[in-house]
Enzyme design. Structure first.
Site, PDB file in Angstrom:
ATOM      1  N   GLU A  21      -4.293 -14.278 -65.890  1.00  0.00           N
ATOM      2  CA  GLU A  21      -5.675 -14.565 -66.277  1.00  0.00           C
ATOM      3  C   GLU A  21      -6.596 -13.415 -65.895  1.00  0.00           C
ATOM      4  O   GLU A  21      -7.515 -13.060 -66.644  1.00  0.00           O
ATOM      5  CB  GLU A  21      -6.144 -15.851 -65.603  1.00  0.00           C
ATOM      6  CG  GLU A  21      -5.399 -17.103 -66.020  1.00  0.00           C
ATOM      7  CD  GLU A  21      -5.897 -18.337 -65.284  1.00  0.00           C
ATOM      8  OE1 GLU A  21      -6.609 -19.135 -65.911  1.00  0.00           O
ATOM      9  OE2 GLU A  21      -5.590 -18.480 -64.081  1.00  0.00           O
ATOM     10  N   TYR A  53     -34.917 -15.732 -72.731  1.00  0.00           N
ATOM     11  CA  TYR A  53     -33.559 -16.288 -72.762  1.00  0.00           C
ATOM     12  C   TYR A  53     -32.545 -15.293 -73.301  1.00  0.00           C
ATOM     13  O   TYR A  53     -31.353 -15.365 -72.979  1.00  0.00           O
ATOM     14  CB  TYR A  53     -33.503 -17.605 -73.542  1.00  0.00           C
ATOM     15  CG  TYR A  53     -34.035 -17.553 -74.956  1.00  0.00           C
ATOM     16  CD1 TYR A  53     -33.265 -17.060 -76.009  1.00  0.00           C
ATOM     17  CD2 TYR A  53     -35.297 -18.038 -75.256  1.00  0.00           C
ATOM     18  CE1 TYR A  53     -33.748 -17.029 -77.299  1.00  0.00           C
ATOM     19  CE2 TYR A  53     -35.786 -18.018 -76.548  1.00  0.00           C
ATOM     20  CZ  TYR A  53     -35.010 -17.511 -77.575  1.00  0.00           C
ATOM     21  OH  TYR A  53     -35.490 -17.477 -78.855  1.00  0.00           O
ATOM     22  N   ARG A 220     -30.286 -15.076 -26.719  1.00  0.00           N
ATOM     23  CA  ARG A 220     -30.579 -16.454 -26.352  1.00  0.00           C
ATOM     24  C   ARG A 220     -29.361 -17.098 -25.695  1.00  0.00           C
ATOM     25  O   ARG A 220     -28.245 -17.015 -26.203  1.00  0.00           O
ATOM     26  CB  ARG A 220     -30.970 -17.261 -27.603  1.00  0.00           C
ATOM     27  CG  ARG A 220     -30.989 -18.779 -27.443  1.00  0.00           C
ATOM     28  CD  ARG A 220     -32.181 -19.250 -26.624  1.00  0.00           C
ATOM     29  NE  ARG A 220     -32.132 -20.690 -26.405  1.00  0.00           N
ATOM     30  CZ  ARG A 220     -32.697 -21.606 -27.185  1.00  0.00           C
ATOM     31  NH1 ARG A 220     -33.340 -21.231 -28.283  1.00  0.00           N
ATOM     32  NH2 ARG A 220     -32.619 -22.882 -26.894  1.00  0.00           N
ATOM     33  N   ARG A 229     -36.353 -18.807 -22.532  1.00  0.00           N
ATOM     34  CA  ARG A 229     -35.492 -18.281 -23.596  1.00  0.00           C
ATOM     35  C   ARG A 229     -36.133 -17.032 -24.199  1.00  0.00           C
ATOM     36  O   ARG A 229     -37.370 -16.932 -24.287  1.00  0.00           O
ATOM     37  CB  ARG A 229     -35.259 -19.334 -24.668  1.00  0.00           C
ATOM     38  CG  ARG A 229     -36.492 -19.736 -25.447  1.00  0.00           C
ATOM     39  CD  ARG A 229     -36.470 -21.177 -25.853  1.00  0.00           C
ATOM     40  NE  ARG A 229     -36.752 -22.064 -24.733  1.00  0.00           N
ATOM     41  CZ  ARG A 229     -36.984 -23.365 -24.851  1.00  0.00           C
ATOM     42  NH1 ARG A 229     -36.955 -23.920 -26.032  1.00  0.00           N
ATOM     43  NH2 ARG A 229     -37.239 -24.106 -23.801  1.00  0.00           N
ATOM     44  N   ASP A 232     -36.547 -18.754 -29.558  1.00  0.00           N
ATOM     45  CA  ASP A 232     -36.269 -20.132 -29.974  1.00  0.00           C
ATOM     46  C   ASP A 232     -36.729 -20.277 -31.417  1.00  0.00           C
ATOM     47  O   ASP A 232     -37.892 -19.996 -31.738  1.00  0.00           O
ATOM     48  CB  ASP A 232     -37.022 -21.106 -29.067  1.00  0.00           C
ATOM     49  CG  ASP A 232     -36.632 -22.549 -29.328  1.00  0.00           C
ATOM     50  OD1 ASP A 232     -35.509 -22.771 -29.816  1.00  0.00           O
ATOM     51  OD2 ASP A 232     -37.442 -23.445 -29.046  1.00  0.00           O
ATOM     52  N   PRO A 251     -37.526 -33.841 -41.091  1.00  0.00           N
ATOM     53  CA  PRO A 251     -38.335 -32.908 -40.319  1.00  0.00           C
ATOM     54  C   PRO A 251     -37.964 -32.936 -38.830  1.00  0.00           C
ATOM     55  O   PRO A 251     -37.370 -33.887 -38.350  1.00  0.00           O
ATOM     56  CB  PRO A 251     -39.769 -33.412 -40.524  1.00  0.00           C
ATOM     57  CG  PRO A 251     -39.708 -34.282 -41.734  1.00  0.00           C
ATOM     58  CD  PRO A 251     -38.346 -34.881 -41.732  1.00  0.00           C
ATOM     59  N   ARG A 258     -46.015 -31.836 -30.666  1.00  0.00           N
ATOM     60  CA  ARG A 258     -46.076 -30.499 -30.086  1.00  0.00           C
ATOM     61  C   ARG A 258     -47.210 -29.684 -30.686  1.00  0.00           C
ATOM     62  O   ARG A 258     -47.132 -29.206 -31.816  1.00  0.00           O
ATOM     63  CB  ARG A 258     -44.739 -29.771 -30.311  1.00  0.00           C
ATOM     64  CG  ARG A 258     -43.560 -30.466 -29.636  1.00  0.00           C
ATOM     65  CD  ARG A 258     -42.264 -29.742 -29.888  1.00  0.00           C
ATOM     66  NE  ARG A 258     -41.177 -30.321 -29.111  1.00  0.00           N
ATOM     67  CZ  ARG A 258     -39.924 -29.870 -29.122  1.00  0.00           C
ATOM     68  NH1 ARG A 258     -39.613 -28.820 -29.878  1.00  0.00           N
ATOM     69  NH2 ARG A 258     -38.999 -30.440 -28.388  1.00  0.00           N
ATOM     70  N   PHE A 260     -48.024 -26.757 -29.821  1.00  0.00           N
ATOM     71  CA  PHE A 260     -47.603 -25.359 -30.005  1.00  0.00           C
ATOM     72  C   PHE A 260     -46.860 -25.147 -31.309  1.00  0.00           C
ATOM     73  O   PHE A 260     -46.671 -24.007 -31.747  1.00  0.00           O
ATOM     74  CB  PHE A 260     -46.774 -24.873 -28.810  1.00  0.00           C
ATOM     75  CG  PHE A 260     -45.462 -25.581 -28.618  1.00  0.00           C
ATOM     76  CD1 PHE A 260     -44.322 -25.190 -29.286  1.00  0.00           C
ATOM     77  CD2 PHE A 260     -45.354 -26.650 -27.725  1.00  0.00           C
ATOM     78  CE1 PHE A 260     -43.102 -25.830 -29.100  1.00  0.00           C
ATOM     79  CE2 PHE A 260     -44.146 -27.295 -27.522  1.00  0.00           C
ATOM     80  CZ  PHE A 260     -43.013 -26.890 -28.214  1.00  0.00           C
TER      81      PHE A 260
END
Length: 289
Positions: A21, A53, A220, A229, A232, A251, A258, A260
């Site tokens: 093939e 197209y 990390r 760390r 992140d 989510p 948070r 932040f």
């Protein structure tokens, strides 16, 4: 979204498991549904305002002829990605690759693979409280803007690593960097935090692997929960997807608590609505104490 349809484009290519093939080649039929906005073309009657197209058909023909894959699944996957990357205005594509003469030793009309692939928008939270924090965030933004075409484990059918020079990441917006007090474990240095929006072809799981790779390249170490760390990276939103698995929650489960995360996220997407709580980022920020 508007659609442009291409049905049963005939191409001659050399895809298949058997050497014959790959050497002799055979006919394939490719159908495509192109999801795009035709409004401007419809109002102006200008080809330059449309998804051409004819150009798409020539692109499909060239790609199928110039590459060789063992599986039509692989051919369809790579073709869809290349179309999304190279055809302007293309947001989503449904592809069907048909193989009329599949050598299985039994009579059949065709064997085909049909896939649906599209661009996705993800929101990523970034943080660092070790070393040169700004440099770590800058490096992360650059790395996210050049995510690989294939996941880290990917590769061509010869077993080599995927082409990391072809990118599916495109950072669209980046918030300013915010100085914030540590969360959870408070006896550590202050963080530098930010959020960005990312346009990507990667799945959530593939994107998570890339986030972990970028974190590891920044040194990390996951030793202390909520501890210091170098970098992140958290996946906050992925389109309007709601996903719960052992590895990933979208989510992000703690995002609404948070500040932040919410503060930089509100800077770039104040009216983005949480698919579970139904509140905008701005509303969640106003309620966060």
């Amino acid at each position: 979204m508007d659609k442009i349809k291409i049905e049963n484009l005939e191409v001659f290519a050399r895809h298949g498991v058997f050497p014959e093939e790959n050497k002799l080649g055979q006919k394939f039929l490719v159908s495509a549904v192109l999801y795009t906005d035709t409004r401007r073309a419809g109002k102006t009657d200008a080809l330059s305002a449309s998804t051409d197209y004819g150009e798409v058909c020539r692109f499909i023909d060239m790609f199928m002829r110039e590459h060789t894959f063992s599986l039509i699944e692989r051919a369809a996957e790579c073709l869809a990605e290349e179309l999304l990357i190279h055809i302007p205005g293309l947001e989503k594509v449904r592809l069907e690759v048909k193989k009329p003469w599949a050598p299985i030793g039994l009579p059949l009309e065709t064997v085909s693979v049909e896939i649906l692939r599209q661009w996705h928008r993800a929101y990523i939270a970034l943080g660092s409280n070790m070393g040169d924090r700004k440099a770590y965030l800058d490096q992360a933004v650059k790395a996210l803007d050049s995510l690989p075409l294939f996941p880290a484990k990917g590769g061509e059918n010869n077993g080599e690593e995927g082409d990391r020079s072809s990118c599916t990441g495109a950072v669209e917006q980046v918030s300013k960097y915010y100085e914030t007090a540590p969360y959870g474990m408070t006896e550590q240095e202050d963080f530098l935090n930010a959020c960005l929006s990312l346009r990507t072809l990667l799945t959530p799981e593939e994107l998570l692997e890339e986030l972990h790779r970028i974190e590891q390249e920044a040194g990390r170490e996951r030793i202390i929960h909520w501890g210091p760390r170098t970098l992140d990276l958290d996946l906050i939103f992925y389109d309007d997807l709601i996903l719960e698995s052992d590895e990933l929650c979208i989510p992000h489960v703690e995002m609404h608590k948070r500040r932040f995360v919410l503060e930089p996220l509100c800077e770039i997407a104040p009216y983005r609505r949480h698919p579970v709580y139904g509140k905008t980022v701005q509303e969640m920020l106003e309620e966060c104490t």
